[in-house]
Design an enzyme around this catalytic site. Structure first.
Site, PDB file in Angstrom:
ATOM      1  N   SER A   7       0.892  -1.257   0.063  1.00  0.00           N
ATOM      2  CA  SER A   7      -0.053  -0.021  -0.089  1.00  0.00           C
ATOM      3  C   SER A   7       0.687   1.131  -0.116  1.00  0.00           C
ATOM      4  CB  SER A   7      -1.012   0.045   1.214  1.00  0.00           C
ATOM      5  OG  SER A   7      -0.200   0.061   2.484  1.00  0.00           O
ATOM      6  N   ASP A  58      -1.363   7.499   9.538  1.00  0.00           N
ATOM      7  CA  ASP A  58      -2.117   6.651  10.306  1.00  0.00           C
ATOM      8  C   ASP A  58      -1.225   5.936  11.200  1.00  0.00           C
ATOM      9  OD1 ASP A  58      -0.997   4.945   8.524  1.00  0.00           O
ATOM     10  OD2 ASP A  58      -3.124   4.431   7.640  1.00  0.00           O
ATOM     11  N   HIS A 100       1.315   4.345   7.330  1.00  0.00           N
ATOM     12  CA  HIS A 100       1.487   4.904   5.845  1.00  0.00           C
ATOM     13  C   HIS A 100       2.385   6.292   5.918  1.00  0.00           C
ATOM     14  CE1 HIS A 100      -1.809   1.926   5.362  1.00  0.00           C
ATOM     15  NE2 HIS A 100      -1.166   1.758   4.229  1.00  0.00           N
TER      16      HIS A 100
END
Length: 233
Positions: free
Chosen positions: A12, A187, A190
């Site tokens: 991600s 968060d 990330h």
């Protein structure tokens, strides 16, 4: 007009490389993908293949399909570990298997005449990450800086053994973030714009040292300046 390609391959953190608004605000932040596209404009194409939630086990299954469907890739990042290093759960991959998976990816890329760059996991602000992951925390699916460092160190040794460059984000985030390293994350896991900017700088430095022919300052600008077209009229 035959452009060489630079593949960004990972989880991600790679998938979000073009996200200029990672937080719920109207303020744009630095984006790694956009910066690379800008620097390599009319020199090399950036191909983004990031997969949210993926670990190296699943990435290894996807890579052959990417290489089959994308021609002319000459350089690529391999960026997994933030999920693999989870202490338990479906995303967790044991260290020995993680090393073997990354090793296979490197060999696969070399077989396709691609210059690989291994990226190691950065840092995790566990308290913030777990605020929205209560169920995972209860099940013991934990991410810690201790484990991130273990997986990063394993990649550094693997890169040295395979004679490929390694970007040590774990070290870079600690050194450049200092006491404010948490600001490099959104968060807790990330990257914020500041985090991606450090990633960018470390990546470009590594390319300049290991694959200088593919550093943007050394690549040919396609078709030259617009005045060339005037001269051909």
């Amino acid at each position: 007009m035959d452009y060489k390609k630079f593949l960004l391959f990972g989880d991600s953190i790679t998938e979000l490389a073009f996200d200029t608004r990672p937080l719920e605000s109207d303020k744009d932040q630095y984006a790694l993908g956009a910066a690379l596209v800008n620097e390599y404009t009319r020199k090399m194409d950036i191909v983004q293949r990031g997969f949210k939630g993926y670990n190296s086990r699943w990435g290894l299954k996807v890579l052959p399909e990417i290489l089959k469907n994308e021609s002319n890739i000459v350089m690529a990042t391999i960026f997994f570990g933030s999920n693999d290093a989870c202490s338990a759960g479906p995303q967790s991959v044991p260290l020995h298997e993680f090393e073997d998976n990354i090793c296979q990816m490197v060999s696969m890329m070399k077989a396709h005449h691609i210059c690989p760059i291994i990226i190691g996991p950065a840092l995790i602000y566990s308290q913030k990450w777990e605020e929205t992951k209560a169920e995972e925390k209860a099940l013991g699916y934990l991410r810690t800086n201790q484990n991130f460092a273990i997986y990063s160190d394993a990649l550094a040794k693997l890169a040295n053994k395979k004679k490929v460059p390694f970007v040590n984000l774990n070290k870079a985030f600690q050194e450049k973030g200092g006491d404010n390293w948490r600001q490099l994350l959104t968060d807790g896991l990330h990257f914020s714009g500041k985090g991606y900017e450090i990633f960018h700088d470390e990546l470009l430095k590594t390319i300049e040292e290991s694959y200088p022919e593919y550093h943007p300052k050394n690549m040919q600008y396609k078709l030259g300046e617009w005045t060339n077209m005037v001269d051909r009229q």
